[in-house]
Design an enzyme around this catalytic site. Structure first.
Site, mmCIF file in Angstrom:
data_model
loop_
_atom_site.group_PDB
_atom_site.id
_atom_site.type_symbol
_atom_site.label_atom_id
_atom_site.label_comp_id
_atom_site.label_asym_id
_atom_site.label_seq_id
_atom_site.Cartn_x
_atom_site.Cartn_y
_atom_site.Cartn_z
ATOM 1 N N SER A 210 0.852 -1.185 0.000
ATOM 2 C CA SER A 210 0.000 0.000 0.000
ATOM 3 C C SER A 210 0.888 1.235 0.000
ATOM 4 O O SER A 210 1.971 1.230 -0.578
ATOM 5 C CB SER A 210 -0.929 -0.027 1.224
ATOM 6 O OG SER A 210 -1.808 1.056 1.231
ATOM 7 N N ARG A 378 -5.125 3.253 -0.748
ATOM 8 C CA ARG A 378 -6.318 3.306 0.094
ATOM 9 C C ARG A 378 -7.510 2.664 -0.603
ATOM 10 O O ARG A 378 -8.448 2.216 0.058
ATOM 11 C CB ARG A 378 -6.628 4.755 0.464
ATOM 12 C CG ARG A 378 -7.702 4.881 1.518
ATOM 13 C CD ARG A 378 -7.756 6.249 2.133
ATOM 14 N NE ARG A 378 -7.919 7.286 1.124
ATOM 15 C CZ ARG A 378 -7.946 8.585 1.411
ATOM 16 N NH1 ARG A 378 -7.783 8.983 2.648
ATOM 17 N NH2 ARG A 378 -8.103 9.480 0.458
ATOM 18 N N VAL A 500 -7.312 4.335 10.959
ATOM 19 C CA VAL A 500 -6.069 4.490 10.202
ATOM 20 C C VAL A 500 -6.330 4.985 8.779
ATOM 21 O O VAL A 500 -7.446 4.923 8.277
ATOM 22 C CB VAL A 500 -5.272 3.169 10.172
ATOM 23 C CG1 VAL A 500 -4.916 2.738 11.583
ATOM 24 C CG2 VAL A 500 -6.059 2.064 9.478
ATOM 25 N N GLU A 501 -5.260 5.458 8.127
ATOM 26 C CA GLU A 501 -5.293 5.978 6.752
ATOM 27 C C GLU A 501 -6.357 7.062 6.578
ATOM 28 O O GLU A 501 -7.093 7.081 5.590
ATOM 29 C CB GLU A 501 -5.490 4.845 5.734
ATOM 30 C CG GLU A 501 -4.275 3.953 5.605
ATOM 31 C CD GLU A 501 -4.335 3.026 4.402
ATOM 32 O OE1 GLU A 501 -5.155 3.270 3.498
ATOM 33 O OE2 GLU A 501 -3.574 2.053 4.360
ATOM 34 N N GLY A 502 -6.444 7.947 7.528
ATOM 35 C CA GLY A 502 -7.434 9.018 7.504
ATOM 36 C C GLY A 502 -8.635 8.633 8.332
ATOM 37 O O GLY A 502 -9.422 7.775 7.933
#
Length: 821
Positions: A210, A378, A500-502
């Site tokens: 990723s 994402r 996570v990731e925003g």
């Protein structure tokens, strides 16, 4: 009536032209024709002349382009330039990153469905399918999630070694560098399969594939960097992590306080120009085991060693683990899902300029690099992990509901359980389609910034709802942790993916609509670019075209919203078959609604709209609902319109339509300018909000699909790990479903005879013996009932422990060894 007739003729012509998006000249000609007709119909002459003069005064200035630009567009451009909200460099980068796919059509108010339906069906290559059937299946067989999550808090060495040997960490790396070079679809399917048995393993595999060093190197790395790092990342010699988040900059990644000062220093015995880094990062997945650290920091050149710019900006570097001063901290422990995660720190860590990803030429380009590749990673990692967990949860909960009995009935016969099963089935169907859609977009070469935000938010949120329902159905079976529990860790860990990731709150309230409103709108970004064009003449021409196209677009959406609301979207051309055409027409209506409300919001609120986060979130929900529903219809078409799938499609679609109308309703009821909200309500909901949640009858049909083997059920759970095994209780329960169903009529016959008899035997084996003796069942039927009892006990049995066995980590393993000795 004769007085009204001319004005009615112009209004009808305008409505027809606006609905079908005809040009202004068409409206003028059609109006002229209808006015002529109204004259012959006896229209009042004075009213007729007023209507004709009004038509001429409106159309002639607008149709003469030079006059329109000088008299109308020029002052409007000056006004627009003054009110245009200022965009920071980081906002501009985020808006311009990525590409626009079919989500742009959903913002148009009149989607071109052929652009979606003509896209080829996503397919795996033979090599990719062989990997799923071979190495991926084999590593799943090695996994004991209880050992991973309770005893080791880590993957066992055999699993680490297998993942490295078979290049699970190199799925996105091209073959020329030793990677697998898999499609996004294959990448997604691998993660789904792994997530269906262990989210710790799937997370471990997801991160290197990723947002991280490999993805960044592929897009921006120098040839020297690619040749050195990519082969090592592909075969697992190097384990990467990427350090972005810190204590003072989480979601606000552009405000990172970590810095690097350009200076000279010693590197490999030579004096070189480099960067002295100071940073404090946390929540960094794979950091504790990483051999190379990707780092985001702000770069400064106070002495002008690289040029005149002092604040160079956010930059990215790769730092080997053994670099002096780099400190890999102790581990974080995220909610009993022990993927490797921890802090990374450093003070005055010196690295040469060649450590910058892309070399010195990419200094200061870090934010652009991140947002450009974030949309790809994402779109795959978290949605795929969530979808894999939902798929296995749907299959095993359906099987459990059929096997588990209370009050003499399978619990799946109770309506409360059916409600939960219907939600599980419908949500899994929707999110499977969403994940497939975003993976397909990546494989078409898109960088789907808006769809990736939609997929990340909704897949992780809906996954949490699915596991909640699954836990409710399983009751104590889901609560008691142990080797037999296949839900507990998923329930514990569901907030991780949300965060996570925003963070999801940020993603929903600021990103989905915030990016979509400008990126997906057919004219807003063009207007902004034209207004800022240094070539004033070219900018005026471009702004003129965009502005009047935008005005026509807004009028069209108002007319379409009102008409489709009046007719309940029951009329109009639509693709699909007799069953699905109504769904497309509904989406046409919601697309017009979204475009109308979004345009009105941007026009009246301007730059303040980005601070109206609740409004932005609700409009984002509408855009998300449209995208998800479109993905479901595309999946249905790609599968050949299977009739056995219709209950799942219908439940999921009605659920989405209901959510869309709830979001629109909330947006309009809370619109900051109340009179405008009332007017919009009349255009969007002329007869009020009509969409309802899926019916109980439809829910029962969807629930039934989970409790009986069928092709539709197999498609719903496609790609997850189902092989029964000692460490895979979910696989055993799912495999037992067909046998349990086969034994049901025999069980009913036996229990009915037993109830009407005077046999006093209490033990099950004794009762079976009496049943054979009395002729209620045959010897073969007895064996089926014995197997059913065995299946049932395997499904409902929970674990218990010696207290010493509950000690975590090394102490637990040691205690077991001592106990065995």
């Amino acid at each position: 009536m004769s007085i009204v007739l001319p004005f009615l003729a112009i209004a009808v012509a305008g409505a027809l032209a606006a609905y079908h998006r005809m040009p202004l000249l068409f409206w003028a000609l059609l109006s002229a024709a209808l006015l002529t007709g109204s004259a012959f119909a006896g229209a009042n002459p004075v009213a007729l002349w007023i209507a004709v003069i009004g038509l001429v005064l409106i159309t002639v200035p607008l149709l003469i382009a030079p006059f329109r630009r000088s008299a109308i567009t020029t002052p409007l451009l000056k006004f627009y330039t003054r009110i245009l909200p200022p965009l920071s460099a980081t906002e501009r980068t985020a808006l311009e990153a990525g590409t626009v796919g079919f989500e742009g059509e959903l913002f148009s108010g009149k989607p071109k469905w052929n652009e979606l339906l003509d896209q080829p069906k996503p397919r795996l290559s033979a090599e990719e399918q062989a990997f799923l059937d071979g190495p991926c299946e084999d590593v799943c067989a090695l996994i004991d999630d209880w050992e991973i999550t309770h005893e080791r808090a880590d993957l066992p060495p055999k699993v680490w070694d297998y993942l490295k040997k078979h290049k699970f960490f190199g799925m996105i790396i091209p073959r020329q560098y030793g990677g697998l070079q898999f499609s996004a679809l294959a990448h997604s399917r691998v993660l789904q399969k792994l997530a269906s048995i262990s989210t710790t393993v799937s997370s471990t595999v997801a991160v290197p594939n990723s947002l991280g060093p490999a993805e960044l190197l592929l897009h921006y790395g120098t040839e020297e960097q690619k040749n050195h790092y990519l082969p090592r990342l592909a075969d697992g010699r190097d384990i990467p992590c990427f350090a972005l988040t810190g204590p003072h900059a989480g979601s606000d990644a552009t405000s990172i306080p970590d810095y690097g000062i350009v200076c000279t220093g010693k590197w490999n015995g030579a004096e070189v120009v480099g960067i002295r880094l100071t940073f404090d990062k946390r929540y960094i997945t794979l950091a504790p085991v990483a051999s190379v650290v990707g780092l985001a920091f702000r770069m400064y050149d106070p002495d002008g060693l690289l040029g005149e710019v002092k604040d160079i900006g956010i930059s990215l570097a790769l730092i080997p683990r053994d670099t002096p001063g780099l400190e890999i901290g102790r581990r974080h422990f995220p909610l009993n899902v022990p993927f490797q995660n921890g802090p990374v720190r450093g003070k005055d860590v010196f690295v040469p300029l060649s450590a910058l990803i892309g070399g010195p030429d990419m200094a200061g380009q870090g934010w652009r690099m991140l947002v450009e590749v974030l949309s790809v990673g994402r779109a795959i990692s978290l949605p795929s992990n969530a979808t894999g967990a939902m798929k296995i949860g749907a299959l095993v909960t359906g099987a459990y509901s059929r096997i588990r009995k209370q009050f003499g009935l399978s619990i799946g016969r109770f309506e409360g359980i059916q409600e939960a099963l219907a939600r599980i089935a419908g949500h899994t169907y929707a999110m499977s389609a969403l994940t497939l859609s975003t993976a397909a977009a990546v494989d078409r070469g898109e960088k789907p910034s808006v769809p990736s935000a939609i997929a990340k938010y909704h897949a992780t949120e809906i996954s949490r709802e699915v596991v909640k329902d699954a836990m409710d159905v399983h009751g104590g079976k889901g609560v008691i942790l142990g080797p037999r529990n296949y839900l507990g860790r998923a329930w514990q860990g569901s907030p991780i993916a949300i965060t996570v990731e925003g963070a999801n709150i940020l993603t929903r309230s600021m990103m989905i609509f915030g990016q979509g409103a400008i990126r997906c709108h057919p004219w807003v970004l063009k207007e902004m670019q034209a207004a800022q064009d240094p070539d004033r003449a070219a900018g005026l021409r471009a702004f003129d075209h965009a502005l009047f196209s935008h005005i026509g677009f807004a009028i069209s959406n108002a007319v379409r919203s009102f008409w489709l609301g009046l007719t309940f979207a029951n009329y109009g051309s639509a693709p699909g078959d007799k069953y699905t055409a109504r769904f497309y027409r509904k989406l046409n209506r919601y697309s017009a609604n979204l475009a109308l409300v979004a345009d009105t919001s941007m026009l009246l609120l301007g730059g303040k709209l980005k601070f109206k986060e609740s409004l932005s979130a609700r409009l984002g929900d509408v855009l998300s609902g449209l995208y998800i529903a479109s993905a479901m219809l595309k999946r249905y078409e790609d599968e050949g319109r299977p009739s056995d799938e219709q209950p799942l499609l219908a439940w999921a679609f009605h659920d989405r339509a209901h959510r869309i109308e709830l979001a629109l309703s909330a947006a309009l009821r809370n619109f900051p300018i109340r009179p405008v909200g009332w007017l919009l309500w009349l255009l969007v909901f002329p007869f009020g909000r009509r969409a309802q949640a899926p019916s109980d009858r439809l829910g029962r049909r969807a629930a039934a699909l989970l409790m009986s083997p069928s092709a539709a059920r197999d498609r719903l759970g496609e790609g997850v790990y189902l092989t029964p095994g000692a460490h895979h209780p979910a696989g055993r329960i799912n495999a037992a479903l067909a046998k349990a169903i086969l034994a049901e009529p025999i069980e009913r016959k036996f229990l009915k005879a037993l109830k009407n008899s005077d046999i006093e035997a209490l033990e099950f084996e004794d009762q079976l013996s009496e049943g054979v003796k009395e002729g209620w069942i045959s010897a073969d039927e007895r064996r089926l009932l014995e197997e059913l009892r065995k299946i049932t006990m395997d499904a409902i049995t929970v674990d218990d422990f010696d207290p010493v066995d509950l000690a975590a980590g090394k102490r637990s393993v040691t205690a077991r060894v001592e106990k065995a000795a």
